[in-house]
Write a protein that holds these residues in place. Structure first.
Motif, PDB file in Angstrom:
ATOM      1  N   ILE A   1      45.021  40.231  43.698  1.00 33.54           N
ATOM      2  CA  ILE A   1      45.308  41.045  42.515  1.00 33.54           C
ATOM      3  C   ILE A   1      45.778  40.155  41.360  1.00 33.54           C
ATOM      4  CG2 ILE A   1      47.703  41.655  43.100  1.00 33.54           C
ATOM      5  CD1 ILE A   1      47.087  44.477  42.025  1.00 33.54           C
ATOM      6  N   ALA A   2      46.509  39.089  41.679  1.00 40.65           N
ATOM      7  CA  ALA A   2      46.934  38.151  40.632  1.00 40.65           C
ATOM      8  C   ALA A   2      45.720  37.475  40.012  1.00 40.65           C
ATOM      9  CB  ALA A   2      47.899  37.115  41.207  1.00 40.65           C
ATOM     10  N   ASP A   3      44.779  37.052  40.847  1.00 37.45           N
ATOM     11  CA  ASP A   3      43.549  36.435  40.330  1.00 37.45           C
ATOM     12  C   ASP A   3      42.753  37.426  39.478  1.00 37.45           C
ATOM     13  OD1 ASP A   3      44.197  34.093  41.661  1.00 37.45           O
ATOM     14  OD2 ASP A   3      42.877  34.502  43.365  1.00 37.45           O
ATOM     15  N   PHE A   4      42.673  38.665  39.941  1.00 36.65           N
ATOM     16  CA  PHE A   4      41.985  39.718  39.189  1.00 36.65           C
ATOM     17  C   PHE A   4      42.634  39.890  37.814  1.00 36.65           C
ATOM     18  CE2 PHE A   4      42.066  44.188  37.851  1.00 36.65           C
ATOM     19  CZ  PHE A   4      40.711  44.460  37.734  1.00 36.65           C
ATOM     20  N   LEU A   5      43.955  39.976  37.804  1.00 36.19           N
ATOM     21  CA  LEU A   5      44.673  40.148  36.535  1.00 36.19           C
ATOM     22  C   LEU A   5      44.453  38.975  35.588  1.00 36.19           C
ATOM     23  CD1 LEU A   5      47.999  41.722  37.733  1.00 36.19           C
ATOM     24  CD2 LEU A   5      46.539  42.624  35.912  1.00 36.19           C
ATOM     25  N   LEU A   6      44.546  37.764  36.081  1.00 34.83           N
ATOM     26  CA  LEU A   6      44.358  36.594  35.211  1.00 34.83           C
ATOM     27  C   LEU A   6      42.943  36.564  34.632  1.00 34.83           C
ATOM     28  CD1 LEU A   6      46.329  33.923  37.253  1.00 34.83           C
ATOM     29  CD2 LEU A   6      47.035  35.047  35.119  1.00 34.83           C
ATOM     30  N   ALA A   7      41.955  37.002  35.388  1.00 35.99           N
ATOM     31  CA  ALA A   7      40.585  37.061  34.874  1.00 35.99           C
ATOM     32  C   ALA A   7      40.440  38.133  33.796  1.00 35.99           C
ATOM     33  CB  ALA A   7      39.603  37.322  36.015  1.00 35.99           C
TER      34      ALA A   7
ATOM     35  N   HIS B   1      50.908  47.822  38.829  1.00 38.42           N
ATOM     36  CA  HIS B   1      51.035  48.547  37.564  1.00 38.42           C
ATOM     37  C   HIS B   1      50.277  47.832  36.450  1.00 38.42           C
ATOM     38  CE1 HIS B   1      53.637  51.783  38.798  1.00 38.42           C
ATOM     39  NE2 HIS B   1      54.390  50.911  39.443  1.00 38.42           N
ATOM     40  N   LEU B   2      50.393  46.513  36.379  1.00 33.51           N
ATOM     41  CA  LEU B   2      49.646  45.756  35.374  1.00 33.51           C
ATOM     42  C   LEU B   2      48.138  45.919  35.568  1.00 33.51           C
ATOM     43  CD1 LEU B   2      51.636  42.383  35.178  1.00 33.51           C
ATOM     44  CD2 LEU B   2      51.465  44.133  33.401  1.00 33.51           C
ATOM     45  N   ALA B   3      47.687  45.885  36.812  1.00 35.56           N
ATOM     46  CA  ALA B   3      46.254  45.993  37.100  1.00 35.56           C
ATOM     47  C   ALA B   3      45.715  47.389  36.844  1.00 35.56           C
ATOM     48  CB  ALA B   3      45.980  45.582  38.542  1.00 35.56           C
ATOM     49  N   SER B   4      46.555  48.396  36.899  1.00 38.09           N
ATOM     50  CA  SER B   4      46.079  49.782  36.767  1.00 38.09           C
ATOM     51  C   SER B   4      45.378  50.056  35.445  1.00 38.09           C
ATOM     52  CB  SER B   4      47.229  50.767  36.982  1.00 38.09           C
ATOM     53  OG  SER B   4      48.149  50.714  35.905  1.00 38.09           O
ATOM     54  N   VAL B   5      45.679  49.296  34.396  1.00 38.58           N
ATOM     55  CA  VAL B   5      44.996  49.519  33.110  1.00 38.58           C
ATOM     56  C   VAL B   5      43.547  49.042  33.160  1.00 38.58           C
ATOM     57  CG1 VAL B   5      47.153  49.430  31.795  1.00 38.58           C
ATOM     58  CG2 VAL B   5      45.775  47.364  32.035  1.00 38.58           C
ATOM     59  N   TYR B   6      43.193  48.298  34.190  1.00 37.37           N
ATOM     60  CA  TYR B   6      41.822  47.813  34.369  1.00 37.37           C
ATOM     61  C   TYR B   6      41.105  48.562  35.504  1.00 37.37           C
ATOM     62  CZ  TYR B   6      43.712  43.928  31.652  1.00 37.37           C
ATOM     63  OH  TYR B   6      44.312  43.160  30.688  1.00 37.37           O
ATOM     64  N   ALA B   7      41.569  49.744  35.848  1.00 32.83           N
ATOM     65  CA  ALA B   7      41.026  50.502  36.979  1.00 32.83           C
ATOM     66  C   ALA B   7      39.543  50.829  36.814  1.00 32.83           C
ATOM     67  CB  ALA B   7      41.821  51.784  37.188  1.00 32.83           C
ATOM     68  N   ASP B   8      39.033  50.797  35.590  1.00 35.40           N
ATOM     69  CA  ASP B   8      37.609  51.086  35.375  1.00 35.40           C
ATOM     70  C   ASP B   8      36.727  49.842  35.551  1.00 35.40           C
ATOM     71  OD1 ASP B   8      38.546  49.822  33.084  1.00 35.40           O
ATOM     72  OD2 ASP B   8      37.364  51.061  31.722  1.00 35.40           O
ATOM     73  N   HIS B   9      37.334  48.687  35.812  1.00 37.16           N
ATOM     74  CA  HIS B   9      36.572  47.453  36.009  1.00 37.16           C
ATOM     75  C   HIS B   9      35.952  47.459  37.411  1.00 37.16           C
ATOM     76  CE1 HIS B   9      35.699  43.195  36.553  1.00 37.16           C
ATOM     77  NE2 HIS B   9      35.692  43.116  35.223  1.00 37.16           N
ATOM     78  N   PRO B  10      34.706  46.976  37.555  1.00 37.25           N
ATOM     79  CA  PRO B  10      34.055  47.022  38.865  1.00 37.25           C
ATOM     80  C   PRO B  10      34.758  46.201  39.957  1.00 37.25           C
ATOM     81  CG  PRO B  10      32.666  45.861  37.260  1.00 37.25           C
ATOM     82  CD  PRO B  10      33.827  46.441  36.512  1.00 37.25           C
ATOM     83  N   ASP B  11      35.561  45.220  39.599  1.00 35.92           N
ATOM     84  CA  ASP B  11      36.263  44.414  40.606  1.00 35.92           C
ATOM     85  C   ASP B  11      37.614  44.997  41.013  1.00 35.92           C
ATOM     86  OD1 ASP B  11      34.167  42.617  40.612  1.00 35.92           O
ATOM     87  OD2 ASP B  11      35.108  41.255  39.178  1.00 35.92           O
ATOM     88  N   TYR B  12      38.026  46.077  40.350  1.00 31.76           N
ATOM     89  CA  TYR B  12      39.300  46.711  40.689  1.00 31.76           C
ATOM     90  C   TYR B  12      39.180  47.367  42.066  1.00 31.76           C
ATOM     91  CZ  TYR B  12      43.441  49.660  40.314  1.00 31.76           C
ATOM     92  OH  TYR B  12      44.652  50.263  40.534  1.00 31.76           O
ATOM     93  N   ARG B  13      40.228  47.238  42.873  1.00 34.92           N
ATOM     94  CA  ARG B  13      40.241  47.815  44.221  1.00 34.92           C
ATOM     95  C   ARG B  13      41.166  49.024  44.272  1.00 34.92           C
ATOM     96  NH1 ARG B  13      41.090  42.149  47.426  1.00 34.92           N
ATOM     97  NH2 ARG B  13      39.161  41.162  46.732  1.00 34.92           N
ATOM     98  N   GLU B  14      40.696  50.075  44.870  1.00 38.18           N
ATOM     99  CA  GLU B  14      41.485  51.307  44.952  1.00 38.18           C
ATOM    100  C   GLU B  14      42.835  51.101  45.631  1.00 38.18           C
ATOM    101  OE1 GLU B  14      41.288  54.467  43.651  1.00 38.18           O
ATOM    102  OE2 GLU B  14      39.769  53.474  42.441  1.00 38.18           O
ATOM    103  N   GLU B  15      42.909  50.172  46.593  1.00 38.11           N
ATOM    104  CA  GLU B  15      44.184  49.966  47.285  1.00 38.11           C
ATOM    105  C   GLU B  15      45.239  49.342  46.373  1.00 38.11           C
ATOM    106  OE1 GLU B  15      41.638  46.366  48.764  1.00 38.11           O
ATOM    107  OE2 GLU B  15      41.284  48.479  48.332  1.00 38.11           O
ATOM    108  N   TRP B  16      44.843  48.923  45.182  1.00 36.02           N
ATOM    109  CA  TRP B  16      45.809  48.384  44.222  1.00 36.02           C
ATOM    110  C   TRP B  16      46.490  49.476  43.412  1.00 36.02           C
ATOM    111  CZ3 TRP B  16      42.059  44.193  41.954  1.00 36.02           C
ATOM    112  CH2 TRP B  16      41.926  43.148  42.878  1.00 36.02           C
ATOM    113  N   ARG B  17      46.022  50.703  43.478  1.00 39.83           N
ATOM    114  CA  ARG B  17      46.651  51.783  42.683  1.00 39.83           C
ATOM    115  C   ARG B  17      48.133  51.876  43.040  1.00 39.83           C
ATOM    116  NH1 ARG B  17      43.600  54.378  39.299  1.00 39.83           N
ATOM    117  NH2 ARG B  17      41.400  54.596  39.769  1.00 39.83           N
ATOM    118  N   PRO B  18      48.970  51.964  41.991  1.00 44.83           N
ATOM    119  CA  PRO B  18      50.409  52.076  42.257  1.00 44.83           C
ATOM    120  C   PRO B  18      50.756  53.415  42.908  1.00 44.83           C
ATOM    121  CG  PRO B  18      49.985  51.798  39.890  1.00 44.83           C
ATOM    122  CD  PRO B  18      48.672  51.871  40.602  1.00 44.83           C
TER     123      PRO B  18
END
Length: 111
Positions: A14-20, A94-111
């Motif tokens: 998730i950290a790598d996803f966020l930095l990208a 929580h930071l990643a949730s704003v990118y939930a529409d991105h194809p690399d976002y994973r549902e298990e990351w939802r807060p």
């Protein structure tokens, strides 16, 4: 050691996803600087009077937000490696949730 996440891997995923995603946002903001264009408008509807108003999205503000998000992710990684992470994986979710529409976002990351 970073904690495992559902489905394998670690919270570093998730950290790598966020930095990208932060890098993507920075590229868009940097491209908009000096062009005379802003990054768009978010429309807000005033329910009482029924009129719309546009909100200017300033590229410099987006760049500042990117820097702040990057520092949060990096700080999370530093304290996680030390085993003293007091704010846990929820912060990154929580930071990643704003990118939930991105194809690399994973549902298990939802807060």
């Amino acid at each position: 050691m970073l904690p495992p996440r559902a489905g394998g891997g670690t919270m570093s995923d998730i950290a790598d996803f966020l930095l990208a995603r932060i890098a993507d946002d920075e590229k868009v903001a940097e491209a908009a600087i000096g062009t005379g264009y802003d990054l768009g408008y978010r429309l807000a509807v005033d329910e009482v009077e029924g009129h719309r108003s546009g909100v200017h999205i300033d590229p410099d503000r987006v760049l500042a937000e990117c820097e702040a998000k990057r520092r949060i992710v990096e700080e999370w990684g530093r304290v996680e490696r030390l085993g003293t992470n007091g704010f846990g994986p929820g912060v990154l979710r929580h930071l990643a949730s704003v990118y939930a529409d991105h194809p690399d976002y994973r549902e298990e990351w939802r807060p």
